[in-house]
Design an enzyme around this catalytic site. Structure first.
Site, mmCIF file in Angstrom:
data_model
loop_
_atom_site.group_PDB
_atom_site.id
_atom_site.type_symbol
_atom_site.label_atom_id
_atom_site.label_comp_id
_atom_site.label_asym_id
_atom_site.label_seq_id
_atom_site.Cartn_x
_atom_site.Cartn_y
_atom_site.Cartn_z
ATOM 1 N N ILE A 121 0.844 -1.208 0.000
ATOM 2 C CA ILE A 121 0.000 0.000 0.000
ATOM 3 C C ILE A 121 0.876 1.254 0.000
ATOM 4 O O ILE A 121 0.574 2.249 -0.676
ATOM 5 C CB ILE A 121 -0.960 -0.010 1.217
ATOM 6 N N ASN B 254 9.679 -6.942 4.445
ATOM 7 C CA ASN B 254 8.640 -7.547 3.593
ATOM 8 C C ASN B 254 8.525 -6.824 2.252
ATOM 9 O O ASN B 254 7.438 -6.726 1.679
ATOM 10 C CB ASN B 254 7.282 -7.547 4.320
ATOM 11 N N LYS C 181 2.070 -7.805 9.142
ATOM 12 C CA LYS C 181 0.624 -7.875 8.875
ATOM 13 C C LYS C 181 0.067 -9.278 8.663
ATOM 14 O O LYS C 181 -1.092 -9.425 8.288
ATOM 15 C CB LYS C 181 0.292 -7.015 7.667
ATOM 16 N N ASN D 174 7.302 -5.060 17.063
ATOM 17 C CA ASN D 174 7.468 -4.345 15.797
ATOM 18 C C ASN D 174 6.398 -3.259 15.621
ATOM 19 O O ASN D 174 6.702 -2.099 15.342
ATOM 20 C CB ASN D 174 7.392 -5.345 14.638
ATOM 21 N N SER E 3 -7.263 -0.868 10.255
ATOM 22 C CA SER E 3 -7.894 -1.952 9.506
ATOM 23 C C SER E 3 -9.323 -2.147 9.980
ATOM 24 O O SER E 3 -9.645 -1.908 11.157
ATOM 25 C CB SER E 3 -7.094 -3.229 9.757
ATOM 26 N N TYR F 159 -2.211 -9.605 15.537
ATOM 27 C CA TYR F 159 -2.083 -8.547 14.530
ATOM 28 C C TYR F 159 -3.221 -7.528 14.684
ATOM 29 O O TYR F 159 -2.992 -6.321 14.733
ATOM 30 C CB TYR F 159 -2.093 -9.142 13.101
ATOM 31 N N LYS G 137 -3.384 -3.227 15.803
ATOM 32 C CA LYS G 137 -4.067 -2.099 15.134
ATOM 33 C C LYS G 137 -4.992 -1.394 16.124
ATOM 34 O O LYS G 137 -5.031 -0.168 16.213
ATOM 35 C CB LYS G 137 -4.876 -2.607 13.934
ATOM 36 N N ASN H 13 -10.572 -4.504 2.297
ATOM 37 C CA ASN H 13 -9.658 -5.524 1.741
ATOM 38 C C ASN H 13 -8.958 -5.035 0.477
ATOM 39 O O ASN H 13 -9.509 -5.167 -0.621
ATOM 40 C CB ASN H 13 -10.432 -6.807 1.443
ATOM 41 N N VAL I 129 -11.879 -22.804 -0.983
ATOM 42 C CA VAL I 129 -12.902 -21.823 -0.581
ATOM 43 C C VAL I 129 -13.308 -22.185 0.841
ATOM 44 O O VAL I 129 -13.848 -23.273 1.081
ATOM 45 C CB VAL I 129 -14.112 -21.859 -1.546
ATOM 46 N N ASP J 12 -12.638 -16.405 10.855
ATOM 47 C CA ASP J 12 -13.335 -15.673 9.779
ATOM 48 C C ASP J 12 -14.745 -15.269 10.194
ATOM 49 O O ASP J 12 -15.397 -15.974 10.960
ATOM 50 C CB ASP J 12 -13.436 -16.539 8.520
#
Ligand code: NAD
Ligand code: UD1
Length: 334
Positions: free
Chosen positions: A12, A35, A84, A99, A124, A149, A153, A179, A217, A295
């Site tokens: 980004i 990274n 991330k 970090n 995020s 992670y 944030k 996303n 999936v 998820d």
């Protein structure tokens, strides 16, 4: 403005550097390249036809940051630098907290010392946790994160809110990305995940070029129109432009502001696969697998606040994102 971009060779950050230079801002990148790679700087120079100053500095290295900030007076810092990978953060929480959080604290201390009280931070949608409904607007409460992670944030947001409360001279934009996918049209910069990709689009592009056999999936029994997970995919160039627009918070000295950066549209995993196949004329073999732990069913933004207050709106369609992601994967391969 003269802008310090941490993590500016990353996915980004690099796209944002292009948009900042296009708007004639002056940019200095720092990145420890954990990274990303130095070739990004060359490619940024090719795209923009401008010299891009780069320093290999870790944001936890106070001495190096002080040297840089004492030599250059920055008007603003856009802070992308951070680790991330969600899965990795569960295995190495201390590394992530050190970090991301310690790094941000050191950076803030140095910025404060050298009188740069203007910051744009990469947050995020993960800070919302599992939202009570969709679309999600900025008034929704922050939720429980499912991994270290996400917590970094959420905690950094709180640190920045407390900093602004203590010293209202600070102007801070907290940008909550949904996303990000896609890549620059030139095919010179894009996302470069290490090893097996965790995120949907880089996995699809690697299947498309034959690097991986098939996509898994994760679940088709969610409470969504076709049972697969729904997300708000946003083109990284639109996201990058959102940062340029967010400079308004700094220019107008607006204090602390929070914005969702998303398109406002949710697409399911199956819709992404079908769109990718159609625009790129390739087949994406897939298998339905169990849900991935952590998820959520659906997550998409109400992005009206950024439109009303910053005049920003995502322009690219899912078709554009699928085309540009594939184009980048092909360029990377050749
Ligand atoms: P990225 O990994 O491509 O870019 C991050 C850059 O920061 C890398 O170039 C890395 O080398 C650098 N970096 C990491 N730790 C550093 C340190 N201690 N000192 C100096 N440089 C360091 O990731 P990205 O996708 O471009 O993400 C940028 C920011 O946006 C991150 O903070 C990320 O958490 C956040 N974000 C990303 C997403 C996403 O899906 N990509 C979504 C929401 C938020
Ligand atoms: C992930 C991160 C989140 C981060 C966001 C930014 C997790 C748990 N969360 O969110 O912290 O802010 O990226 O991009 O990793 N999917 C598949 N097969 C795959 C990969 C993904 O079906 O191989 C599905 C997922 O189940 C989900 C959708 O695709 O429904 C998007 O997944 P992904 O790209 O990993 O993003 P998020 O999970 O939304």
């Amino acid at each position: 403005m003269k802008i310090l971009v941490t993590g500016g060779t990353g996915f980004i950050g690099s796209h944002t550097v292009v948009e900042l230079l296009n708007q004639n801002h002056e940019v200095v990148i720092i990145d420890n390249l954990c990274n990303s790679s130095k070739t990004v700087v060359k490619n940024l120079e090719k795209i923009t036809n401008k010299k891009v100053p780069f320093f290999n500095i870790d944001i936890r290295n106070k001495k190096a940051l002080e040297e840089l900030c004492s030599e250059s007076k920055f008007d603003c810092c856009i802070h992308f630098a951070g680790l991330k990978a969600v899965g990795e953060s569960c295995q190495k929480p201390l590394e992530y907290y050190d970090n991301n959080i310690n790094g941000t604290l050191v950076l803030l201390e140095v910025l404060n010392k050298y009188n740069c009280h203007n910051l744009i931070f990469s947050s995020s949608a993960t800070v919302y946790g599992n939202p009570k409904s969709n679309p999600i607007d900025e008034t929704f409460p922050k939720g429980t994160c499912t991994n270290p992670y996400g917590w970094t944030k959420s905690m950094i947001e709180q640190i920045l809110i407390d900093l602004h409360t203590a010293n209202p001279d600070w102007n801070i934009a907290l940008l909550r990305y949904f996303n990000p996918i896609g890549a620059h049209k030139s095919g010179l910069i894009g996302e470069n995940p290490n090893g097996v990709p965790n995120n949907l689009m880089p996995y699809i592009t690697q299947v498309a070029v034959g690097m991986r056999k098939e996509l898994s999936v994760f679940g088709n029994d969610y409470d969504t129109p076709d049972g697969t997970g729904v997300r708000d995919y946003i083109h990284v160039v639109d996201l990058a432009k959102g940062h340029v627009k967010a400079l308004k918070v700094i220019e107008k000295k607006q204090g602390l502001k929070i914005y969702n950066l998303g398109t406002g549209h949710g697409y399911s995993v199956m819709q992404v696969i079908k769109t990718f196949e159609k625009v790129n004329n390739v087949k994406i073999p897939y298998q339905i697998k169990p849900r991935r732990s952590g998820d959520i069913a659906a997550c998409y933004a109400n992005a009206q606040k950024a439109f009303k207050e910053l005049g920003w709106k995502a322009e690219n369609t899912l078709e554009d994102m699928c085309r540009d992601s594939y184009n980048w994967e092909i360029h990377k391969k050749n």
